[in-house]
Design an enzyme around this catalytic site. Structure first.
Site, PDB file in Angstrom:
ATOM      1  CB  CYS A   2      -0.840   0.205   1.270  1.00  0.00           C
ATOM      2  SG  CYS A   2      -2.143  -1.348   1.321  1.00  0.00           S
ATOM      3  NE  ARG A  27       4.745   1.866   0.197  1.00  0.00           N
ATOM      4  CZ  ARG A  27       5.557   1.790   1.064  1.00  0.00           C
ATOM      5  NH1 ARG A  27       7.011   1.783   0.584  1.00  0.00           N
ATOM      6  NH2 ARG A  27       5.532   1.102   2.031  1.00  0.00           N
ATOM      7  CD1 TRP A  75       0.253  -6.342  -3.002  1.00  0.00           C
ATOM      8  CD2 TRP A  75      -0.165  -7.154  -0.750  1.00  0.00           C
ATOM      9  NE1 TRP A  75       0.470  -7.962  -2.790  1.00  0.00           N
ATOM     10  CE2 TRP A  75       0.157  -8.160  -1.575  1.00  0.00           C
ATOM     11  CE3 TRP A  75      -0.455  -7.219   0.484  1.00  0.00           C
ATOM     12  CZ2 TRP A  75       0.622  -9.344  -0.789  1.00  0.00           C
ATOM     13  CZ3 TRP A  75      -0.349  -8.545   1.118  1.00  0.00           C
ATOM     14  CH2 TRP A  75       0.227  -9.589   0.717  1.00  0.00           C
ATOM     15  CG  ASN A 101       0.743   0.494   4.527  1.00  0.00           C
ATOM     16  OD1 ASN A 101       0.552  -0.718   4.239  1.00  0.00           O
ATOM     17  ND2 ASN A 101       1.882   0.815   4.378  1.00  0.00           N
ATOM     18  N   GLY A 102      -1.763  -1.146   6.304  1.00  0.00           N
ATOM     19  CA  GLY A 102      -1.032  -1.994   7.635  1.00  0.00           C
ATOM     20  C   GLY A 102      -2.335  -2.872   8.004  1.00  0.00           C
ATOM     21  CD  GLU A 484      17.555 -13.408  -5.602  1.00  0.00           C
ATOM     22  OE1 GLU A 484      16.954 -13.810  -4.653  1.00  0.00           O
ATOM     23  OE2 GLU A 484      17.271 -12.139  -6.115  1.00  0.00           O
ATOM     24  CE  LYS A 488      14.801 -11.215  -8.072  1.00  0.00           C
ATOM     25  NZ  LYS A 488      15.180 -11.180  -6.892  1.00  0.00           N
ATOM     26  CD  GLU A 491      10.679 -11.720  -7.619  1.00  0.00           C
ATOM     27  OE1 GLU A 491      10.188 -11.242  -6.623  1.00  0.00           O
ATOM     28  OE2 GLU A 491      11.728 -11.401  -7.491  1.00  0.00           O
ATOM     29  CG  HIS A 507      20.817 -36.784  -1.780  1.00  0.00           C
ATOM     30  ND1 HIS A 507      21.479 -37.946  -1.201  1.00  0.00           N
ATOM     31  CD2 HIS A 507      22.059 -36.033  -1.639  1.00  0.00           C
ATOM     32  CE1 HIS A 507      22.869 -37.951  -0.837  1.00  0.00           C
ATOM     33  NE2 HIS A 507      23.149 -36.633  -1.439  1.00  0.00           N
ATOM     34  CE  LYS A 609      11.467  -2.952  -4.224  1.00  0.00           C
ATOM     35  NZ  LYS A 609      12.446  -4.314  -4.816  1.00  0.00           N
TER      36      LYS A 609
END
Ligand code: F6R
Length: 614
Positions: A2, A27, A75, A101-102, A484, A488, A491, A507, A609
């Site tokens: 947000c 965001r 978001w 926001n929250g 990583e 990438k 996502e 294994h 983000k």
């Protein structure tokens, strides 16, 4: 998670707010909305979907002129991404509008109380309850700031709230607990935002807000008080980057721009931290050297990409200092009752400095009397503020949701921390440290070499864009690079990608290998133990089973190249520093695949983000 904007001044509020939201859309981008105070009271527009939908709505249903307003890009947490659930939320009479926001944890209880009081909810959000509570206080005769204070007293959870009141001209009021908010100080105008990027085109002067503070802005004033109505000190600072850093500068995506900014971000992160003798000068380590000498364990805590940086830090710090290092996902840390003592050094890594899981880990660690050092990219964010010391990564604003320069600069900060600890604990000779520092200083030029030679990577993206599965393998520090690289790709391209420790493949995961499966393998530099040869054997294992091998190795590593269907050469560096180079083609590969697939690289689905909820 947000983005919030507030404005009061002389410009057209709608223009400032929409532009501010645009810079913060990274965001959250499920829905967006705006409310302004006009001669007819509070007027709002809100729309599900990306900001462009709100912009269309504003063209179709224009707002009257106003110089005072709030905006939000969301978001979703409570309630799906619909027009109704978009912010701002209005009180029952429409006098007050609020963005949030929250998460309000006692929302169910508040909602029940309001419903019993006759309030009809127009949305499924927790935020709407706050709008009603705030308006009730205002209708009871309290000024907006006092009403906000009384309202936050009823709330549990984390929040940034920003509100306007139709009868309170030239004023915007905000409150902050465990969620970001900064004030931008202009000339006869003031801004509020979750991130300075939102107002950087108007001013580079900002004020940090502390935990549990309320701020009232008018065109000429900023008044900060605590939730207990005490006057709070105002902490101004100058933003040391400008508008160009928050724009794409000719690149198709922020992510692509940020990939190419990495050499500079790395040299900026080294700047001022290396003395003439090539020993480290970490002035910001405000923890007593005697204490740092006495620590007997280190726990690195982080999420996502930052966690991968932490995994690499473990190899480096243990190797240089011989202090045992654990690396823990922040979201798991406090729930496993970790063994933390006053001799544990907790190191958190967070680009945004606002990640709720990491913040909770900081608080937990400090409650156990451990000292916390944070590696962070965002000046004045909550995590560094609550830590004992902070090492800032000077990457500049990272706007693409997929972290790139955040990651490489986090690695640099981890190396600096590890070498600094080795230096003050005499775990390494000065000349050994100096020689490693020279290697660090040489990295930006070597990163440039890799970034100048991405033709094969781009061609590979075209070849592999329709694959359904891609594997990444690495050993030692190459293993987190594999994780990583896979993250990438997942996502932003939504392809199924997995990273494995190369030796672990046999294994179980080797069963996934079939004819034509693309497998990226990160091969360490030659000459250290048998690490290199072991990975070369792992390449042969997957190749023998039909995999298409894409090998990242030192430029003249003929042995590795022999088993490569595609070879991506890297300049020579010490093994521990290789991740800084090896990740670059993997970032660009993911960016290009996602671009070719037609995805929004900077705003991948379901992500935000800065993740300010647990
Ligand atoms: C992935 C990514 C995330 C973040 C994670 C932690 O590209 O960006 O995995 O790394 O959400 O964020 P920070 O570093 O802000 O704490």
């Amino acid at each position: 998670m947000c983005g919030i904007v507030g404005y009061v001044g002389w410009r057209e509020a709608e223009t400032v707010i929409v532009a501010g939201l645009k810079r913060m859309e990274y965001r959250g981008y499920d829905s967006a909305g705006i409310a302004v105070v006009t001669a007819d009271g509070v007027v709002s527009r809100k729309k599900a979907g990306k900001l462009v939908n709100l912009e269309t709505e504003l063209v179709e249903h224009p707002l009257a002129s106003s110089h005072q307003g709030i905006g939000h890009t969301r978001w979703a947490t409570h309630g799906g991404p619909t027009d109704e659930n978009a912010h701002p939320h209005l009180g029952r009479t429409g006098r007050v509008a609020l963005v949030h926001n929250g998460i309000i944890e006692n929302f169910a209880q508040l909602r029940a109380e309001l419903v019993a009081d006759g309030v009809e909810f127009a949305s499924d959000t927790d935020s709407e309850a706050v709008a009603h509570l705030l308006e009730r206080e205002v209708l009871d005769g309290h000024g907006l700031t006092e009403a906000m204070r009384r309202t936050v007293g009823r709330l549990e959870g984390s929040f940034t709230l920003v509100a306007i009141d139709a009868q309170c001209p030239d004023t915007v009021v905000a409150a902050r607990r465990s969620s970001p908010l900064v004030v931008g100080v202009g000339d006869k105008e003031m801004f509020l935002a979750s991130d300075v990027a939102s107002f950087i085109e108007h001013t580079r002067e900002a004020i940090e807000l502390g935990q549990d503070q309320i701020v009232e802005i008018t065109p000429d004033s900023v008044a900060v008080t605590t939730f207990d109505a005490e006057e709070a000190p105002v902490r101004p600072y100058h933003i040391d980057w400008d508008l160009s850093a928050a724009e794409k500068g000719g690149y198709d995506w922020f992510m692509r721009k940020e990939i190419f900014e990495q050499p500079k971000a790395v040299s900026d992160t080294l700047l001022g931290r290396i003395g003439a003798d090539r020993l480290l000068v970490l002035d910001e380590m405000r923890i007593d050297v005697a204490h740092l000498r006495s620590i007997d364990s280190i726990i690195v805590v982080a999420c996502g990409t930052a966690y991968h940086a932490g995994l690499i830090a473990k190899y480096a710090i243990e190797h240089w200092t011989r202090i045992p290092v654990e690396v823990e996902l922040a979201s798991e840390f406090r729930y496993r009752d970790p063994i933390v003592t006053s001799r544990t050094l907790v190191v958190t890594i967070s680009q945004s400095g606002e990640t709720a899981d990491t913040l909770m880990a900081v608080r937990h660690a400090r409650e156990q009397r451990a000292k916390v050092v944070s590696i962070c990219n965002t000046n004045g964010a909550t995590i560094p503020r609550e830590s004992d010391a902070v090492i800032y990564t000077h990457a500049g604003p990272e706007i693409g949701v997929a972290s790139t320069k955040g990651f490489t600069t986090q690695l640099i900060a981890c190396y600096l921390l590890g070498l600094y600890l080795a230096q003050i604990r005499d775990a390494k000779f000065g000349d050994e440290i100096a020689s490693l520092v020279r290697e660090l200083e040489a990295l930006p030029a070597k990163m440039d070499e890799v970034l100048d030679d991405l033709g094969t990577t781009l061609a590979l993206a075209r070849d592999l864009m329709d694959c359904s599965v891609v594997l990444f393998l690495g050993r030692h520090v190459g293993y987190p690079v594999a994780l990583e690289g896979a993250l990438k790709l997942k996502e932003i391209s939504y392809m199924h990608a997995e990273g494995f420790a190369a030796g672990e493949l046999k294994h179980g995961p080797i069963a996934l290998v079939e004819e034509g499966l693309p497998v990226f393998i990160v091969v360490p530099p030659r000459g250290r133990d048998q690490l290199h040869d072991k990975v070369v054997s792992n390449i042969q294992e997957v190749r023998a089973r039909g995999a298409r091998t894409i090998v990242l190795a030192e430029r003249d590593d003929a042995e590795a190249e022999r088993f490569a269907d595609v070879f991506l050469p890297l300049p020579t560096v010490p093994t521990l520093f290789q991740p800084v180079l090896a990740i670059l083609p993997l970032q660009e590969f993911a960016c290009e695949v996602a671009t070719l697939k037609g995805h929004d690289v900077d705003q991948p689905r379901n992500l935000a983000k800065s993740v300010t909820v647990e």
